[in-house]
Scaffold this motif. Structure first.
Motif, PDB file in Angstrom:
ATOM      1  N   GLU A   1       0.810  -1.215   0.000  1.00 45.36           N
ATOM      2  CA  GLU A   1       0.000   0.000   0.000  1.00 45.36           C
ATOM      3  C   GLU A   1       0.848   1.272   0.000  1.00 45.36           C
ATOM      4  OE1 GLU A   1      -3.081  -0.309  -0.582  1.00 45.36           O
ATOM      5  OE2 GLU A   1      -3.088  -2.492  -0.299  1.00 45.36           O
ATOM      6  N   LYS A   2       2.163   1.110  -0.117  1.00 43.92           N
ATOM      7  CA  LYS A   2       3.062   2.263  -0.099  1.00 43.92           C
ATOM      8  C   LYS A   2       3.349   2.705  -1.534  1.00 43.92           C
ATOM      9  CE  LYS A   2       3.459   1.910   4.370  1.00 43.92           C
ATOM     10  NZ  LYS A   2       4.731   1.571   5.025  1.00 43.92           N
ATOM     11  N   PRO A   3       2.829   3.888  -1.944  1.00 44.06           N
ATOM     12  CA  PRO A   3       3.081   4.387  -3.302  1.00 44.06           C
ATOM     13  C   PRO A   3       4.570   4.607  -3.550  1.00 44.06           C
ATOM     14  CG  PRO A   3       1.296   5.607  -2.248  1.00 44.06           C
ATOM     15  CD  PRO A   3       1.946   4.774  -1.183  1.00 44.06           C
ATOM     16  N   ILE A   4       4.934   4.625  -4.817  1.00 49.05           N
ATOM     17  CA  ILE A   4       6.333   4.843  -5.204  1.00 49.05           C
ATOM     18  C   ILE A   4       6.758   6.252  -4.820  1.00 49.05           C
ATOM     19  CG2 ILE A   4       7.936   4.955  -7.154  1.00 49.05           C
ATOM     20  CD1 ILE A   4       5.990   2.985  -8.604  1.00 49.05           C
ATOM     21  N   VAL A   5       7.920   6.349  -4.170  1.00 48.38           N
ATOM     22  CA  VAL A   5       8.477   7.626  -3.729  1.00 48.38           C
ATOM     23  C   VAL A   5       9.819   7.846  -4.435  1.00 48.38           C
ATOM     24  CG1 VAL A   5       9.382   8.931  -1.759  1.00 48.38           C
ATOM     25  CG2 VAL A   5       7.352   7.487  -1.479  1.00 48.38           C
ATOM     26  N   ASP A   6      10.033   9.028  -4.973  1.00 44.81           N
ATOM     27  CA  ASP A   6      11.320   9.347  -5.597  1.00 44.81           C
ATOM     28  C   ASP A   6      12.385   9.541  -4.525  1.00 44.81           C
ATOM     29  OD1 ASP A   6      10.681   9.366  -8.384  1.00 44.81           O
ATOM     30  OD2 ASP A   6       9.580  11.226  -8.059  1.00 44.81           O
ATOM     31  N   PHE A   7      13.530   8.873  -4.698  1.00 41.92           N
ATOM     32  CA  PHE A   7      14.630   9.002  -3.754  1.00 41.92           C
ATOM     33  C   PHE A   7      15.770   9.790  -4.387  1.00 41.92           C
ATOM     34  CE2 PHE A   7      18.691   7.515  -1.995  1.00 41.92           C
ATOM     35  CZ  PHE A   7      18.496   7.909  -0.678  1.00 41.92           C
ATOM     36  N   ILE A   8      16.236  10.816  -3.693  1.00 39.77           N
ATOM     37  CA  ILE A   8      17.358  11.633  -4.166  1.00 39.77           C
ATOM     38  C   ILE A   8      18.642  11.065  -3.586  1.00 39.77           C
ATOM     39  CG2 ILE A   8      18.338  13.950  -4.274  1.00 39.77           C
ATOM     40  CD1 ILE A   8      15.615  13.619  -5.665  1.00 39.77           C
ATOM     41  N   PRO A   9      19.597  10.677  -4.436  1.00 39.77           N
ATOM     42  CA  PRO A   9      20.817  10.027  -3.941  1.00 39.77           C
ATOM     43  C   PRO A   9      21.791  11.000  -3.286  1.00 39.77           C
ATOM     44  CG  PRO A   9      20.976  10.361  -6.304  1.00 39.77           C
ATOM     45  CD  PRO A   9      19.591  10.803  -5.901  1.00 39.77           C
ATOM     46  N   GLY A  10      22.808  10.422  -2.677  1.00 39.23           N
ATOM     47  CA  GLY A  10      23.832  11.212  -2.006  1.00 39.23           C
ATOM     48  C   GLY A  10      24.921  11.687  -2.950  1.00 39.23           C
ATOM     49  N   LYS A  11      26.098  11.885  -2.393  1.00 38.94           N
ATOM     50  CA  LYS A  11      27.185  12.538  -3.129  1.00 38.94           C
ATOM     51  C   LYS A  11      27.900  11.631  -4.110  1.00 38.94           C
ATOM     52  CE  LYS A  11      29.346  16.521  -3.552  1.00 38.94           C
ATOM     53  NZ  LYS A  11      28.610  17.702  -4.057  1.00 38.94           N
ATOM     54  N   GLU A  12      28.015  10.341  -3.776  1.00 34.54           N
ATOM     55  CA  GLU A  12      28.788   9.431  -4.629  1.00 34.54           C
ATOM     56  C   GLU A  12      27.901   8.337  -5.192  1.00 34.54           C
ATOM     57  OE1 GLU A  12      33.052   7.874  -3.863  1.00 34.54           O
ATOM     58  OE2 GLU A  12      31.745   6.209  -3.271  1.00 34.54           O
ATOM     59  N   LEU A  13      27.991   8.122  -6.509  1.00 33.77           N
ATOM     60  CA  LEU A  13      27.257   7.047  -7.159  1.00 33.77           C
ATOM     61  C   LEU A  13      28.233   6.094  -7.837  1.00 33.77           C
ATOM     62  CD1 LEU A  13      25.236   9.765  -7.386  1.00 33.77           C
ATOM     63  CD2 LEU A  13      23.735   7.925  -8.156  1.00 33.77           C
ATOM     64  N   VAL A  14      27.914   4.811  -7.766  1.00 33.12           N
ATOM     65  CA  VAL A  14      28.818   3.756  -8.231  1.00 33.12           C
ATOM     66  C   VAL A  14      28.105   2.931  -9.304  1.00 33.12           C
ATOM     67  CG1 VAL A  14      30.144   1.726  -7.542  1.00 33.12           C
ATOM     68  CG2 VAL A  14      29.930   3.673  -5.963  1.00 33.12           C
TER      69      VAL A  14
ATOM     70  N   SER B   1       7.252  -4.028  -5.984  1.00 34.27           N
ATOM     71  CA  SER B   1       7.587  -2.971  -6.948  1.00 34.27           C
ATOM     72  C   SER B   1       6.794  -3.106  -8.239  1.00 34.27           C
ATOM     73  CB  SER B   1       9.094  -2.974  -7.241  1.00 34.27           C
ATOM     74  OG  SER B   1       9.517  -4.242  -7.713  1.00 34.27           O
ATOM     75  N   ASP B   2       6.627  -4.335  -8.740  1.00 34.55           N
ATOM     76  CA  ASP B   2       5.848  -4.529  -9.970  1.00 34.55           C
ATOM     77  C   ASP B   2       4.376  -4.219  -9.722  1.00 34.55           C
ATOM     78  OD1 ASP B   2       8.078  -5.247 -11.389  1.00 34.55           O
ATOM     79  OD2 ASP B   2       7.688  -7.396 -11.371  1.00 34.55           O
ATOM     80  N   TYR B   3       3.881  -4.574  -8.548  1.00 33.56           N
ATOM     81  CA  TYR B   3       2.490  -4.270  -8.193  1.00 33.56           C
ATOM     82  C   TYR B   3       2.247  -2.767  -8.250  1.00 33.56           C
ATOM     83  CZ  TYR B   3      -1.550  -3.558  -5.111  1.00 33.56           C
ATOM     84  OH  TYR B   3      -2.750  -3.145  -4.579  1.00 33.56           O
ATOM     85  N   ARG B   4       3.154  -1.985  -7.678  1.00 38.01           N
ATOM     86  CA  ARG B   4       2.992  -0.533  -7.692  1.00 38.01           C
ATOM     87  C   ARG B   4       3.107   0.015  -9.111  1.00 38.01           C
ATOM     88  NH1 ARG B   4       0.000   0.741  -3.804  1.00 38.01           N
ATOM     89  NH2 ARG B   4       0.124   2.729  -4.902  1.00 38.01           N
ATOM     90  N   ARG B   5       3.985  -0.542  -9.935  1.00 36.67           N
ATOM     91  CA  ARG B   5       4.110  -0.125 -11.337  1.00 36.67           C
ATOM     92  C   ARG B   5       2.789  -0.343 -12.079  1.00 36.67           C
ATOM     93  NH1 ARG B   5       8.238   2.936 -13.875  1.00 36.67           N
ATOM     94  NH2 ARG B   5      10.229   1.848 -13.773  1.00 36.67           N
ATOM     95  N   LEU B   6       2.210  -1.524 -11.891  1.00 38.49           N
ATOM     96  CA  LEU B   6       0.960  -1.847 -12.581  1.00 38.49           C
ATOM     97  C   LEU B   6      -0.156  -0.892 -12.177  1.00 38.49           C
ATOM     98  CD1 LEU B   6       1.136  -5.734 -12.265  1.00 38.49           C
ATOM     99  CD2 LEU B   6       1.088  -4.481 -14.425  1.00 38.49           C
ATOM    100  N   LEU B   7      -0.187  -0.508 -10.904  1.00 38.46           N
ATOM    101  CA  LEU B   7      -1.228   0.391 -10.425  1.00 38.46           C
ATOM    102  C   LEU B   7      -0.978   1.842 -10.809  1.00 38.46           C
ATOM    103  CD1 LEU B   7      -2.251  -0.644  -6.785  1.00 38.46           C
ATOM    104  CD2 LEU B   7      -3.567  -0.883  -8.890  1.00 38.46           C
TER     105      LEU B   7
ATOM    106  N   VAL C   1       9.314 -13.572 -22.944  1.00 35.10           N
ATOM    107  CA  VAL C   1       8.859 -13.221 -21.596  1.00 35.10           C
ATOM    108  C   VAL C   1       9.673 -12.039 -21.085  1.00 35.10           C
ATOM    109  CG1 VAL C   1       8.470 -14.029 -19.242  1.00 35.10           C
ATOM    110  CG2 VAL C   1       8.298 -15.647 -21.154  1.00 35.10           C
ATOM    111  N   ASP C   2       8.978 -10.991 -20.633  1.00 39.76           N
ATOM    112  CA  ASP C   2       9.656  -9.823 -20.061  1.00 39.76           C
ATOM    113  C   ASP C   2       8.947  -9.378 -18.785  1.00 39.76           C
ATOM    114  OD1 ASP C   2      11.993  -9.013 -21.523  1.00 39.76           O
ATOM    115  OD2 ASP C   2      10.696  -8.535 -23.218  1.00 39.76           O
ATOM    116  N   ASN C   3       9.741  -8.996 -17.812  1.00 37.99           N
ATOM    117  CA  ASN C   3       9.244  -8.489 -16.538  1.00 37.99           C
ATOM    118  C   ASN C   3       8.576  -7.121 -16.695  1.00 37.99           C
ATOM    119  OD1 ASN C   3      10.542  -6.399 -14.354  1.00 37.99           O
ATOM    120  ND2 ASN C   3       9.678  -8.174 -13.342  1.00 37.99           N
ATOM    121  N   VAL C   4       7.690  -6.769 -15.778  1.00 34.14           N
ATOM    122  CA  VAL C   4       6.972  -5.494 -15.819  1.00 34.14           C
ATOM    123  C   VAL C   4       7.928  -4.305 -15.920  1.00 34.14           C
ATOM    124  CG1 VAL C   4       5.633  -3.891 -14.375  1.00 34.14           C
ATOM    125  CG2 VAL C   4       4.845  -6.226 -14.694  1.00 34.14           C
TER     126      VAL C   4
END
Length: 440
Positions: A21-34, A171-177, A263-266
């Protein structure tokens, strides 16, 4: 209504109520990405940037290392600080590009398309390849390769895998909704590649809201149908899904295309839509952060390269004590000994558990109950195969179809003796595959 399914399987506690029941939330990353160069099956990507380069979000930073490979793109703007060996989410050391996030999120222009009809099949495939789209359900097979079978005219079904049978994942459930238009749009892109194919959106019956929503949205689509599936693990496994929907069977020596299927995932289908129609490469994905060891379970839209540790903090941090953290789900995920690793294209979930039932369970002798046989979707005798593995009997293991195991974990889950059946079989499978690669 009769729900489609396969023979075998198990019914583990699914844990989905923690985050569904938790909608998708955008997450802002920190200083370093790998950005690991190995985020897919096949050859690692090759860096096309070097230390000191300034890059923009969406810019290719590593090109495909071969036909079975995929490019990698920056998810933020910033400066390349180096290329070094890092630990990935499955515990391997791999080469990775490190980018210091400048916080500006400047991006390269995206080449959007107003109409799918304006694109040829070759242009669609090229956009998928250039977008770095891979199987995002866990396998990571480059999607442009999967969509380029030798005989495309023999493909009858395009199956969108929305089963999400792995416990805890939502995650796929939220995408579909929340983004059904991406799922349908991506499926239409794929259908244009195959003139005779029918599109099937396959969803387990524990997601009735998704089933009804999708049925309404495709009501007037002549080539697309929603296929309700019985809720059972591993309903979303490729072989099980193909059999449930089409009645066709494949084995380890075959590809889905040999049975006329793709076959492909959502999430993969959504990535196809964004690459083809929006000119947007794979620079983010939806990740479920969940489990009884996490304070505030949820679903996050995460930029690739973001640290698992940052995501765990975004979900309120860990409840102490936590005995196990898994990348993925409890049945087929990978237990981690360090969660300071980057999110990659195939990172579907972070599962944090207060207790580790696997280490707590005491393994005893097989009682020959046959439960592992009844649960095996590949119709094998897992107890016997595990014994052959433990005794090093490679020839007997192969003769008894050990290579047909899909390593779903059903046998270990259902075994009353708590034998580590899947682990033993997986070990022997690795030995057999390694021996087959040795020069004769």
């Amino acid at each position: 209504m009769a729900f489609l399914t396969f023979k075998g399987g198990v019914h583990p506690y699914d844990g989905k109520e923690l985050s569904k029941e938790k909608p998708i939330v955008d997450f802002i990353p920190g200083k370093e990405l790998v950005y690991p160069l190995s985020q897919h099956i096949g050859a690692p990507a090759r860096p096309v940037v070097q230390k000191g380069d300034h890059v923009l979000a969406g810019q290719m930073i590593a090109e495909a290392g071969g036909f079975v490979s995929a490019p990698i793109h920056a998810s933020v703007s910033g400066t390349v600080t180096g290329i070094k060996r890092v630990l990935n989410n499955v515990g391997n050391k791999v080469d990775a590009i490190i980018i210091e996030n400048d916080g500006q999120y400047e991006s390269i222009p995206e080449e959007k398309t107003e109409s799918l009809d304006s694109l040829s099949k070759e242009e669609i495939l090229n956009r998928i390849r250039q977008g770095g789209v891979v199987g995002m359900g866990g396998a990571g097979f480059p999607t442009h390769v999967k969509l380029s079978p030798k005989e495309p005219e023999k493909i009858d079904y395009i199956l969108v895998n929305g089963a999400e049978c792995e416990p805890y994942l939502t995650s796929d459930y939220r995408r579909l909704l929340e983004q059904p238009e991406y799922v349908i749009g991506g499926l239409k892109c794929i259908l244009k590649l195959f003139d005779h194919a029918k599109g099937c959106i396959c969803i387990e019956d524990n997601k009735p809201d998704c089933i009804s929503l999708m049925q309404e949205l495709v009501r007037n689509e002549s080539r697309i149908e929603v296929m309700p599936l019985k809720t059972k693990y591993p309903q979303g496994a490729e072989r099980c899904l193909i059999y449930a929907v089409t009645g066709r069977e494949i084995n380890s020596s075959m590809l889905p295309a040999d049975a006329g299927c793709v076959v492909d995932n959502v999430d993969t289908v959504c990535a196809v839509y964004r690459a083809v129609m929006e000119g947007h490469p794979v620079t983010d994905r939806i990740v479920t952060v969940t489990g009884d060891g996490i304070t505030q379970p949820g679903n996050f839209r995460v930029k690739t390269g973001t640290s698992f540790a940052e995501l765990i903090e975004a979900a309120g941090g860990l409840k102490e004590p936590v005995e196990k953290i898994i990348s993925g789900g409890p049945m087929m995920g990978f237990a981690m000994y360090d969660y300071h690793v980057p999110v990659v294209k195939t990172s579907s979930a972070i599962l944090c558990m207060k207790k580790d039932p696997v280490t707590e369970a005491e393994e005893t002798a097989c009682i020959n109950c046959g439960r592992c046989v009844s649960g095996c979707p590949a119709h094998l005798v897992p107890s016997r195969l595990a014994t052959y593995s433990e005794e090093g009997q490679e020839e007997r293991f192969v003769k008894n179809n050990g290579m047909e195991c899909v390593e779903c974990g059903c046998c270990s889950f259902i075994c009353p003796a708590k034998r580590h059946l899947t682990q033993s079989i997986r070990s022997m499978r690795k030995i057999v595959l390694a021996n087959r690669k040795k020069p004769k």
